[in-house]
Design an enzyme around this catalytic site. Structure first.
Site, PDB file in Angstrom:
ATOM      1  N   SER A 148       9.928  -9.941  -7.133  1.00  0.00           N
ATOM      2  CA  SER A 148      10.841  -9.096  -7.593  1.00  0.00           C
ATOM      3  C   SER A 148      11.872  -9.586  -6.393  1.00  0.00           C
ATOM      4  CB  SER A 148      10.938  -7.337  -6.830  1.00  0.00           C
ATOM      5  OG  SER A 148      12.562  -7.403  -8.231  1.00  0.00           O
ATOM      6  N   ASP A 224       9.373  -4.024 -18.578  1.00  0.00           N
ATOM      7  CA  ASP A 224      10.268  -4.748 -16.955  1.00  0.00           C
ATOM      8  C   ASP A 224      11.259  -3.561 -17.528  1.00  0.00           C
ATOM      9  OD1 ASP A 224      10.965  -4.799 -14.736  1.00  0.00           O
ATOM     10  OD2 ASP A 224       9.618  -6.498 -14.323  1.00  0.00           O
ATOM     11  N   HIS A 257       7.199  -3.312 -13.880  1.00  0.00           N
ATOM     12  CA  HIS A 257       7.350  -3.504 -12.438  1.00  0.00           C
ATOM     13  C   HIS A 257       6.574  -3.400 -11.270  1.00  0.00           C
ATOM     14  CE1 HIS A 257      10.592  -6.392 -10.419  1.00  0.00           C
ATOM     15  NE2 HIS A 257      10.999  -5.511  -9.875  1.00  0.00           N
TER      16      HIS A 257
END
Lengths: 278, 278
Positions: A148, A224, A257
């Protein structure tokens, strides 16, 4: 350059350590973790850097990342830094995506952030020197990955520092801070309104401006929640295609995620790096 | 018997879920985690129970246990219950090793514990029925393992419930509550002063009194701070030898009591269970 050992635990035949030290780069005490796999006395091992995402410290991947088995198998040192300066004297923001836990791997230019929020220098310069001085690390063989915001960090640091990082990958990276709310908030706040100065902190812009990687592995979950608005994997795929960077970008069906996603593909990534570092 | 889904995340091709339900056995809401590996529609899969140690909930092993890769490979459902009843109405104690987080897998006889601290019935009866009703589980193929207090739970539940548990293992188990401070405190508090009543909660005593297992795998770290005073692996080895129980008890050099130890040998344990359940 000295460090303090906070904990060391045997795992998969090696040692998972957590350490802290006084950082000149960011002006605070910084904590990081290092896994040193089993190895012959005197051996120097390749190093894989893992940069974490928003709200994380070294601890998230250290506890949940499931990298030790693969790092032990391939003989790779795994380093997990924190995501921002820490401490009561460091400026902060109430939001989860700005201030502490959200350093974005930049050297801030704006006040009150400019003194401490220098994670770029910390990751590129200060911490590598500390690792080289204190662990059996072969700094001629470094790879980098992250998740991320940390995927953004891995990509931009690798693009700016070739050929230092011989292998590069990312899990669900922010690929273009210029083109997402997280990036606009962070770079606007730390760097300021001049978007030309953001380009060195934007993987897509760095590629457009001529930076290259030998190749690249990215895993991105299709479930995600941040994919469409924040991560925008397609922009990276397009930039790599235009630039001729061989990019293996895998859309992973049904993955989100979380670290449940990361752990699933961590061994693939370690193996990818091993193939380029060993 | 209904449950509420708290979270479900894709991992290693399967689903890691966390659920809660209202437990009649302990009289509170109870949270547990279940990993269901990838499988063909309609298939029924073997179940591996993992009982956690003092201070833990379902979350410790779910986040740090590194079992999903192996469970996906072998097609095994992994169930991780909590370690005690929970909630503001449940009696507690200030100590980490008594009260909440320290249920010891007994049915308490003493007040104020007798209503809620019934983890034996919860693990042996209520939760298996809930699992059978809500997951693709083949309850004819169950194995059980656990860590520390949960290793004690796994051993004693398996010994009292043969041949239900076809495979049994433990990580750093408390092998004889009759012979260690943790056990004396917990069984004294929950069961009372009559030590004859403790014997059904003591793996060594159960074996001495005639209970048997088909075989057994135990891993125990030599650097475990609790080995000498609390865990006393040697008592189990001796009891198994006298009783003719084939026990593979491995002293693991330099490993401590932490999840860094557990994750190192988790895949070995899943493979051990797979060999007996599949």
């Amino acid at each position: 350059m000295s460090l303090t050992t906070l904990s060391e635990n045997r795992s998969h035949g090696g040692i998972q350590g957590v350490y802290d030290h006084t950082s000149d780069a960011v002006g605070t005490t910084m904590t990081f973790s290092v896994y040193v796999p089993p190895h012959e006395a005197g051996a120097k091992l390749p190093v894989l850097w893992y940069l974490s995402g928003l709200t994380c410290t070294h601890a998230n991947v250290t506890e949940k990342g499931a990298y030790r088995r693969a790092c032990a198998e391939h003989g790779i040192i795994f380093v997990a830094p924190d995501t921002s300066p820490r401490g009561d004297d460091v400026p902060d923001d109430e939001a989860y995506d700005f201030g502490k836990g959200a350093g974005f791997y930049v050297n801030a230019l704006q006040e009150p952030w400019a003194r401490n929020f220098r994670m770029r220098s910390y990751i590129e310069d200060e911490l590598p020197a500390l690792i080289a001085a204190n662990f059996p690390a072969d700094m001629a063989r470094q790879g980098i990955t992250g998740h991320s915001m940390g995927g953004h960090g891995a990509l931009t640091i690798a693009l700016r520092n070739q050929p230092r990082f011989k292998s590069v990958s990312a899990f669900a990276p922010i690929v273009s801070p210029l083109n997402c709310p997280w990036g606009e908030k962070a770079l606007g706040g730390y760097i300021g309104p001049d978007k030309d100065k953001w380009r060195e902190y934007d993987a897509v812009a760095l590629i457009e401006d001529g930076a290259r990687l030998p190749d690249l592995l990215v895993d991105q979950g299709t479930a995600d929640n941040f994919l469409t608005e924040q991560l925008k994997t397609g922009l990276l795929a397009l930039a790599c295609k235009k630039a001729g960077i061989p990019a293996t970008i895998r859309m992973q069906e049904g993955y989100d995620h979380s670290y449940y996603f990361i752990e699933t593909f961590m061994e693939d990534h370690v193996k990818w790096h091993a193939g380029r570092l060993i």
